[in-house]
Design an enzyme around this catalytic site. Structure first.
Site, PDB file in Angstrom:
ATOM      1  N   LYS A 196       0.814  -1.222   0.000  1.00  0.00           N
ATOM      2  CA  LYS A 196       0.000   0.000   0.000  1.00  0.00           C
ATOM      3  C   LYS A 196       0.846   1.269   0.000  1.00  0.00           C
ATOM      4  O   LYS A 196       0.420   2.304  -0.516  1.00  0.00           O
ATOM      5  CB  LYS A 196      -0.939  -0.003   1.210  1.00  0.00           C
ATOM      6  CG  LYS A 196      -1.801  -1.266   1.322  1.00  0.00           C
ATOM      7  CD  LYS A 196      -2.615  -1.526   0.064  1.00  0.00           C
ATOM      8  CE  LYS A 196      -3.158  -2.945   0.023  1.00  0.00           C
ATOM      9  NZ  LYS A 196      -3.815  -3.279  -1.246  1.00  0.00           N
ATOM     10  N   LYS A 229      -0.536   3.149   9.123  1.00  0.00           N
ATOM     11  CA  LYS A 229      -1.053   2.020   8.345  1.00  0.00           C
ATOM     12  C   LYS A 229       0.066   1.054   8.002  1.00  0.00           C
ATOM     13  O   LYS A 229       1.180   1.470   7.702  1.00  0.00           O
ATOM     14  CB  LYS A 229      -1.703   2.517   7.045  1.00  0.00           C
ATOM     15  CG  LYS A 229      -2.910   3.412   7.248  1.00  0.00           C
ATOM     16  CD  LYS A 229      -3.539   3.813   5.920  1.00  0.00           C
ATOM     17  CE  LYS A 229      -4.802   4.639   6.169  1.00  0.00           C
ATOM     18  NZ  LYS A 229      -5.453   5.048   4.910  1.00  0.00           N
ATOM     19  N   GLY A 267      -7.539  -2.958   3.496  1.00  0.00           N
ATOM     20  CA  GLY A 267      -8.841  -3.372   3.990  1.00  0.00           C
ATOM     21  C   GLY A 267      -9.009  -3.091   5.473  1.00  0.00           C
ATOM     22  O   GLY A 267      -9.824  -3.717   6.135  1.00  0.00           O
ATOM     23  N   GLY A 268      -8.223  -2.138   5.991  1.00  0.00           N
ATOM     24  CA  GLY A 268      -8.433  -1.701   7.369  1.00  0.00           C
ATOM     25  C   GLY A 268      -7.646  -2.476   8.412  1.00  0.00           C
ATOM     26  O   GLY A 268      -7.685  -2.139   9.583  1.00  0.00           O
ATOM     27  N   GLU A 323      -5.954   3.228  -2.119  1.00  0.00           N
ATOM     28  CA  GLU A 323      -5.430   1.902  -2.465  1.00  0.00           C
ATOM     29  C   GLU A 323      -5.951   1.533  -3.841  1.00  0.00           C
ATOM     30  O   GLU A 323      -6.934   2.107  -4.307  1.00  0.00           O
ATOM     31  CB  GLU A 323      -5.952   0.821  -1.493  1.00  0.00           C
ATOM     32  CG  GLU A 323      -5.463   0.946  -0.079  1.00  0.00           C
ATOM     33  CD  GLU A 323      -6.050  -0.122   0.844  1.00  0.00           C
ATOM     34  OE1 GLU A 323      -6.617  -1.120   0.347  1.00  0.00           O
ATOM     35  OE2 GLU A 323      -5.932   0.064   2.064  1.00  0.00           O
ATOM     36  N   ASN A 375      -7.263  -1.962  -5.882  1.00  0.00           N
ATOM     37  CA  ASN A 375      -7.557  -3.395  -5.839  1.00  0.00           C
ATOM     38  C   ASN A 375      -7.425  -3.974  -7.235  1.00  0.00           C
ATOM     39  O   ASN A 375      -8.081  -3.511  -8.163  1.00  0.00           O
ATOM     40  CB  ASN A 375      -8.964  -3.639  -5.298  1.00  0.00           C
ATOM     41  CG  ASN A 375      -9.111  -3.074  -3.896  1.00  0.00           C
ATOM     42  OD1 ASN A 375      -8.190  -3.153  -3.093  1.00  0.00           O
ATOM     43  ND2 ASN A 375     -10.253  -2.484  -3.610  1.00  0.00           N
ATOM     44  N   ARG A 385      -8.350  -6.715  -8.698  1.00  0.00           N
ATOM     45  CA  ARG A 385      -9.238  -7.879  -8.867  1.00  0.00           C
ATOM     46  C   ARG A 385     -10.627  -7.370  -9.252  1.00  0.00           C
ATOM     47  O   ARG A 385     -10.908  -6.187  -9.146  1.00  0.00           O
ATOM     48  CB  ARG A 385      -9.350  -8.649  -7.550  1.00  0.00           C
ATOM     49  CG  ARG A 385      -9.967  -7.779  -6.447  1.00  0.00           C
ATOM     50  CD  ARG A 385     -10.308  -8.530  -5.182  1.00  0.00           C
ATOM     51  NE  ARG A 385     -11.076  -7.697  -4.275  1.00  0.00           N
ATOM     52  CZ  ARG A 385     -10.575  -6.814  -3.432  1.00  0.00           C
ATOM     53  NH1 ARG A 385      -9.272  -6.619  -3.377  1.00  0.00           N
ATOM     54  NH2 ARG A 385     -11.367  -6.097  -2.657  1.00  0.00           N
TER      55      ARG A 385
END
Ligand code: MV4
Length: 461
Positions: free
Chosen positions: A116, A158, A164-165, A287, A289, A291
Site C-alpha cells: 500500500k 497504516k 482493507g483496514g 489503495e 484493488n 481484482r
C-alpha cells in the site's frame, strides 16, 4: 478466444464468472473442496475437479492443485474471482509460467499495488492527490514525530502490507504516536510478516468512493464510474451504490480522470478499482484493488456492460469492446450484501441448512447468489449468501426498490442480515445520503429497531 476456462473460486462469484463464459460460448471447469461437493458452482460447470479438503489452504488456496486441475482438463485460462488467490502475484506468475492464461492484471501490477505504501508512492508520482503523510515507510520515531508535526494531528499509521483496514492505528498527539508506531509495527509483523508502516493525516469523516477501471493490452483505459461504499462494519462493506450522491459534476469528472491517469501510468490491464477517500470536495487516492470486486454489479447496472466478459476478452488479447464516450450512465444502482450472520449477536456467522428460500425479482432487480433450498452453508468460508442489486431511475426509486426487494426476500433456516439491511435503507439519514465510513459507528440493533449514533460533520448531497 479461450475455449475453456477454469474458475478458481466458489460461491456466487464462481457462478457469476461461469455465466459470462456461457454467454461467450466458453466451456467451464469448476474446482471445489470436499465441503463444496453439493455447491451450485460444481453443478453449473461443464466439468468439476475436487482439489482437496475443506480448509482453504488445502483447496482454494493451493497453487499446485488448481494448476494441475487446469492442466488435466486442458483449461486455457484461469479466472480467480475475488478473495482467495485473486491478488496473489506469485500465483498469477505461476499460472502464466505454466502457459495458462491469467484473467487478471499482470503479476507485477498485482505485486506493486499489494504494497500500500508503494502503491501510494506510485500514484503520487503519477500526479494523483494522495493524503498528506510520509513518503514511503517510516521506521524511526523521530522522523514520524517530525512528519506528524508537519501534517498535524490526528495521524493514522497504516501497515504497508495491510489493506482493507487491517493493521491501522490512530494517534491523537505526540505521546500517543511513539507507542502507536511500536504497536502498529508489531501487529503488522505478526499479521503480514512485514513490519513496515507509513503515516498519514487522519480524516475524521471521509466517504469511501472507488472508481471502476478497465484496461486492455492495446493501451486503452476506460472508467465505468464510481461506487460509494461508505456503509461498512469493521471494514466489511454492507451497501454499495453508484453514482456517489456527494460528488458535484466537476469533482466527479476530476475523480474519474485521476483514476484513469493512475491506471495509465502503470499500463494497467484487466478490471481494477481505485479507492479514494472523499472529504468535502477533496479526494485522495488510498489503495488500488487488482481484482474484480464483490460490488462490481453496481457498475454493470448503471452502464449495462459486463465486466467479466471484458476481463476475459482482455486476457485473450482483444481490445476493449467500447470506448469511454460509449459508456453511458443511466439511473442509480444499489447493492445490499446478505450474510448468514446474526446481527443481534455481533454478526456471528450462522452456518446451517437453508429451508424455504424466495429471492426477490421484478423490474430492475438482480440477485447474484449460490444458495438454494436444502443447501448447507458450511463454516469454512465467507458468510455472504446473496447480493441483491437494484437499478432505479434515480436514488429515491432505487432505495424504494431495494426496500421492496428486501421485504420480498425469504431465507429460512439460517440467521441473516436481511432485516438489518432493510433498517439501514429505511433510516432517514441513509435516505438523505448522509453517508460516511462512520455511519454505523456506535449503532444498536435489537432485531427490530436500528439506532444510529449522532453523526459529526457529515453533510448530505
Ligand atoms: C483512513 C481513514 C481516515 N484517514 N485514512 C480503512 C480501510 C483502509 N483501506 C483505510 N481505511 C481508512 N483510512 C485516513 N488518512 C479512515 C479509514 C476507514 C475507512 C475507510 C474506508 C471505508 C471504511 C472505513 C472505516 C473506518 C476507517
Amino acid at each position: 478466444m479461450f475455449k475453456k476456462i477454469l474458475v478458481a473460486n466458489r460461491g456466487e462469484i464462481a457462478l457469476r464468472v461461469m455465466r459470462a463464459c456461457k454467454e461467450m460460448g466458453i466451456a467451464t471447469v469448476a474446482v471445489h473442496s470436499e465441503a463444496d461437493i453439493d455447491s451450485l458452482h460444481v453443478r453449473f460447470a461443464d466439468e468439476a475437479v475436487c482439489i482437496g479438503p475443506n480448509l482453504p489452504g488445502e483447496s482454494y488456496l493451493n497453487f499446485n492443485r488448481i494448476i494441475s486441475a487446469a492442466e488435466i482438463t486442458s483449461a486455457e485460462a484461469i479466472h480467480p474471482g475475488y478473495g482467495f488467490l485473486s491478488e496473489n502475484a506469485e500465483f498469477a506468475e505461476a499460472v502464466v509460467s505454466c502457459g495458462i492464461g491469467w484473467i487478471g492484471p499482470s503479476p507485477s501490477a498485482v505485486e506493486k499495488m499489494g504494497n500500500k505504501s508503494v502503491a501510494k508512492d506510485t500514484m503520487r508520482s503519477a500526479g494523483l492527490p494522495v493524503i498528506p503523510g510520509s513518503d514511503g515507510a517510516v521506521t524511526d520515531e523521530k522522523e514520524a514525530l517530525r512528519i506528524a508535526d508537519e501534517i498535524g494531528y490526528p495521524v493514522i499509521i497504516k501497515a504497508a502490507s495491510g489493506g482493507g483496514g487491517r493493521g491501522m492505528r490512530v494517534a491523537r498527539d505526540p505521546q500517543d504516536l511513539a507507542n502507536a508506531i511500536l504497536i502498529a509495527r508489531a501487529e503488522a509483523e505478526s499479521a503480514f510478516g512485514d513490519a513496515s508502516v507509513y503515516l498519514e493525516k487522519y480524516l475524521p469523516t471521509p466517504r469511501h468512493v472507488e472508481v471502476q477501471l478497465l484496461g486492455d493490452s492495446h493501451g486503452s483505459i476506460v472508467h465505468m464510474g464510481e461506487r460509494e461504499c461508505s456503509i461498512q462494519r469493521r471494514h466489511q462493506k454492507l451497501i454499495e451504490e453508484s453514482p456517489c450522491v456527494a460528488l458535484k459534476p466537476s469533482v466527479r469528472e476530476r475523480l474519474h480522470a485521476a483514476a484513469v491517469q493512475g491506471a495509465r501510468a502503470m499500463n494497467y490491464t484487466s478490471a481494477g478499482t481505485m479507492e479514494f477517500l472523499v472529504q468535502g470536495d477533496e479526494f485522495y487516492f488510498m489503495e488500488m484493488n487488482t481484482r474484480i470486486q464483490v460490488e462490481h454489479p453496481v457498475s454493470e447496472m448503471v452502464t449495462g456492460r459486463d465486466l467479466i466478459k471484458e476481463m476475459i476478452a482482455i486476457a485473450a488479447g482483444q481490445p476493449l469492446s467500447f470506448t469511454q464516450k460509449e459508456v453511458r450512465f443511466t439511473g442509480h444502482a444499489i447493492e445490499c450484501r446478505i450474510n448468514a450472520e446474526d446481527p443481534t449477536r455481533d454478526f456471528m456467522p450462522c452456518p446451517g441448512t437453508i429451508g424455504f428460500v424466495h429471492l426477490p425479482g421484478g423490474m430492475g432487480v438482480r440477485v447474484d447468489s449460490h444458495i438454494y433450498q436444502g443447501y448447507t452453508i458450511t463454516p469454512y468460508y465467507d458468510s455472504m449468501i446473496a447480493k441483491i442489486i437494484v437499478l432505479g431511475l434515480d436514488r429515491d426509486e432505487a432505495v424504494g426498490r431495494m426496500i421492496r426487494s428486501l421485504e420480498e426476500c425469504v431465507v429460512d433456516g439460517v440467521k441473516n442480515t436481511i432485516e438489518f439491511q432493510r433498517a439501514i435503507l429505511s433510516a432517514p439519514r441513509f435516505q438523505r445520503g448522509e453517508l460516511s465510513t462512520k455511519f454505523l459507528d456506535g449503532f444498536s440493533w435489537d432485531g427490530r429497531t436500528l439506532s444510529l449514533a449522532e453523526p459529526v460533520g457529515v453533510v448530505a448531497a
